[in-house]
Design an enzyme around this catalytic site. Structure first.
Site, mmCIF file in Angstrom:
data_model
loop_
_atom_site.group_PDB
_atom_site.id
_atom_site.type_symbol
_atom_site.label_atom_id
_atom_site.label_comp_id
_atom_site.label_asym_id
_atom_site.label_seq_id
_atom_site.Cartn_x
_atom_site.Cartn_y
_atom_site.Cartn_z
ATOM 1 N N THR A 207 0.839 -1.194 0.000
ATOM 2 C CA THR A 207 0.000 0.000 0.000
ATOM 3 C C THR A 207 0.878 1.248 0.000
ATOM 4 O O THR A 207 1.970 1.224 0.554
ATOM 5 C CB THR A 207 -0.852 -0.038 1.285
ATOM 6 O OG1 THR A 207 -1.740 -1.139 1.182
ATOM 7 C CG2 THR A 207 -1.630 1.232 1.522
ATOM 8 N N ARG A 235 -13.947 -7.935 -0.314
ATOM 9 C CA ARG A 235 -13.242 -7.493 0.894
ATOM 10 C C ARG A 235 -12.662 -6.069 0.701
ATOM 11 O O ARG A 235 -12.040 -5.765 -0.311
ATOM 12 C CB ARG A 235 -12.112 -8.482 1.199
ATOM 13 C CG ARG A 235 -11.295 -8.134 2.448
ATOM 14 C CD ARG A 235 -10.061 -7.324 2.132
ATOM 15 N NE ARG A 235 -9.253 -7.065 3.333
ATOM 16 C CZ ARG A 235 -8.256 -6.198 3.377
ATOM 17 N NH1 ARG A 235 -7.922 -5.521 2.317
ATOM 18 N NH2 ARG A 235 -7.587 -6.003 4.479
ATOM 19 N N VAL A 236 -12.862 -5.233 1.682
ATOM 20 C CA VAL A 236 -12.281 -3.889 1.684
ATOM 21 C C VAL A 236 -11.516 -3.724 2.997
ATOM 22 O O VAL A 236 -12.022 -4.090 4.058
ATOM 23 C CB VAL A 236 -13.385 -2.818 1.554
ATOM 24 C CG1 VAL A 236 -12.811 -1.421 1.736
ATOM 25 C CG2 VAL A 236 -14.089 -2.923 0.196
ATOM 26 N N GLY A 237 -10.308 -3.183 2.908
ATOM 27 C CA GLY A 237 -9.486 -3.012 4.115
ATOM 28 C C GLY A 237 -9.619 -1.629 4.715
ATOM 29 O O GLY A 237 -10.628 -0.944 4.533
ATOM 30 N N ASP A 238 -8.577 -1.213 5.413
ATOM 31 C CA ASP A 238 -8.598 0.065 6.129
ATOM 32 C C ASP A 238 -8.304 1.268 5.241
ATOM 33 O O ASP A 238 -8.680 2.390 5.577
ATOM 34 C CB ASP A 238 -7.556 0.038 7.255
ATOM 35 C CG ASP A 238 -6.150 -0.199 6.703
ATOM 36 O OD1 ASP A 238 -5.992 -1.065 5.811
ATOM 37 O OD2 ASP A 238 -5.205 0.497 7.137
ATOM 38 N N THR A 258 -0.471 1.590 6.915
ATOM 39 C CA THR A 258 -0.346 0.388 6.082
ATOM 40 C C THR A 258 -0.206 -0.804 7.012
ATOM 41 O O THR A 258 0.460 -0.705 8.041
ATOM 42 C CB THR A 258 0.854 0.473 5.126
ATOM 43 O OG1 THR A 258 0.992 -0.789 4.456
ATOM 44 C CG2 THR A 258 2.162 0.797 5.833
ATOM 45 N N THR A 260 -2.134 -4.807 8.366
ATOM 46 C CA THR A 260 -3.247 -5.760 8.365
ATOM 47 C C THR A 260 -4.550 -4.986 8.539
ATOM 48 O O THR A 260 -4.955 -4.647 9.661
ATOM 49 C CB THR A 260 -3.072 -6.738 9.548
ATOM 50 O OG1 THR A 260 -2.736 -5.968 10.698
ATOM 51 C CG2 THR A 260 -1.959 -7.730 9.293
ATOM 52 N N GLY A 261 -5.196 -4.696 7.421
ATOM 53 C CA GLY A 261 -6.307 -3.745 7.384
ATOM 54 C C GLY A 261 -7.389 -3.979 8.415
ATOM 55 O O GLY A 261 -7.895 -3.026 9.025
HETATM 56 N N1 ASP Z 1 -3.880 -2.065 4.734
HETATM 57 C C1 ASP Z 1 -4.032 -2.649 3.426
HETATM 58 C C2 ASP Z 1 -5.302 -3.480 3.409
HETATM 59 O O1 ASP Z 1 -5.568 -4.146 4.373
HETATM 60 C C3 ASP Z 1 -2.911 -3.540 3.045
HETATM 61 C C4 ASP Z 1 -1.566 -2.919 3.166
HETATM 62 O O2 ASP Z 1 -1.366 -1.923 3.862
HETATM 63 O O3 ASP Z 1 -0.641 -3.442 2.534
HETATM 64 O O4 ASP Z 1 -5.981 -3.474 2.396
#
Ligand code: ASP
Length: 353
Positions: A207, A235-238, A258, A260-261
């Site tokens: 990211t 799936r959508v992360g942070d 950045t 583990t979302g």
């Molecule tokens: N935070 C991002 C997500 O979970 C992944 C990342 O930072 O590499 O989508």
């Protein structure tokens, strides 16, 4: 009479010089990250390290040019992120990872510290630079977060560059997906394949994000990602979630995350950092470390870049490495990957001022 005239002219010139000097003295600062993870020193060849350093330096130079010319922190964040989105090296834009079904679904968000206006897009598939789409959501709609097809349509209507989804194809990401499918894991960019086999710890991340302070004292933050390799079911992360992956408030800090979302969402990582600074006056590095400790306690990891309106900053991570860099008034780009301090690098000649 003539003496009087000269007196006024010199007074005017002095005032003009003083305000130019004051503008020059005002702190400007840009921080960027290109993802955190278990980056393996032994696997990162000199050539690859140079390639990453080059793009990070280009990103810093592009954002710095905006700030130096008196532009806004928002424009600097966009300029810096676009460079990384256009590079296949990072998991954002061109280099986005693949979902389980072999698609590229991109997320991005942006926030302005003076107004706390924000914009974001999630799971878009045709926008070349999702960070620009996030900005368009902020400035051209009444909403904060648009997703999927609707967000793609909105971006097209705003005249943003639309690409065929095949634009996001890169062989290395495709191979990464197949390795992940074989191991039945979701994988974050930048983690290597030698990790212990727990599902969450074994991911790669790449990211990208930026935070900036302009000469008018305004902060901005932005984050852009392809998410996780082999992600499923929309799936959508942070990264597109304001308060989790991105936050900016002139009263405290600008933050881009950045990692583990899911854990960054559960700890409201970016807002959590800003809230500590604003309400408890916690020093920046300590606030970031507190959040990373919370994330660690629930099984996650990653990094945060944090910047306040005086130009103080911190770049913290609890992974083996985080691609990152910073540049301020003196125009010297400093870049780091592992836990060693960031070191100065020469400005890329193509972008030199
Ligand atoms: N935070 C991002 C997500 O979970 C992944 C990342 O930072 O590499 O989508």
């Amino acid at each position: 009479m003539r003496i009087f005239f000269y007196f006024w002219i010199s007074l005017l010139l002095m005032t003009a010089q003083t305000s130019i000097a004051a503008a020059d003295a005002a702190p400007i600062r840009l921080l960027i990250h290109g993802g955190a993870g278990t980056i393996d020193r032994n696997k990162l060849t000199k050539e690859l390290e140079q390639a990453y350093t080059q793009v990070l330096a280009q990103s810093l130079t592009a954002g710095h040019a905006v700030l130096k010319a008196g532009g806004s922190s928002m424009d600097a964040v966009i300029a810096a992120i676009v460079v990384m989105e256009d590079s296949p090296l990072f998991n954002a834009g061109k280099g986005a990872v693949f979902t389980h079904t072999g698609r590229n679904e991109l997320d991005a968000s942006i926030m302005e510290g003076s107004t706390r206006m924000a914009g974001a897009v999630a799971a878009v598939t045709t926008i070349r630079n999702p960070i620009r789409a996030a900005h368009a959501v902020m400035t051209k709609s009444n909403h904060v977060l648009l997703m999927g097809e609707g967000a793609d349509t909105f971006a097209a209507e705003q005249g943003l560059e639309i690409v065929d989804p095949t634009y996001f194809y890169t062989q290395s990401r495709w191979d990464q997906l197949h390795r992940a499918i074989t191991k039945e894991r979701v994988v974050r960019d930048h983690d290597d394949d030698l990790n212990p086999p727990q599902p969450d710890k074994d991911e790669k991340r790449g990211t990208v994000g930026a935070v900036a302070l302009d000469r008018h004292g305004n902060l901005a933050a932005g984050t852009s990602t392809g998410g996780l390799t082999n992600k499923r079911f929309g799936r959508v992360g942070d990264s597109p979630i304001i308060g989790a992956g991105t936050y900016a408030d002139n009263r405290s800090v600008a933050v881009s995350a950045t990692g583990t979302g899911e854990m960054f969402i559960r700890t409201s990582a970016a807002f959590n950092t800003a809230a500590q600074v604003r309400l408890l006056h916690t020093p920046l590095a300590e606030a970031a470390d507190n959040v990373l400790a919370e994330i660690n306690a629930i099984g996650g990891d990653g990094g945060l870049i944090v910047l306040d309106a005086k130009g103080h900053y911190a770049m913290r991570f609890n992974t083996r490495g985080m691609y990152r860099g910073t540049i301020g008034n003196n125009g010297i780009a400093r870049i780091g990957i592992f836990s060693d301090a960031e070191t100065p690098v020469a400005a890329p000649s193509s972008l030199e001022q």
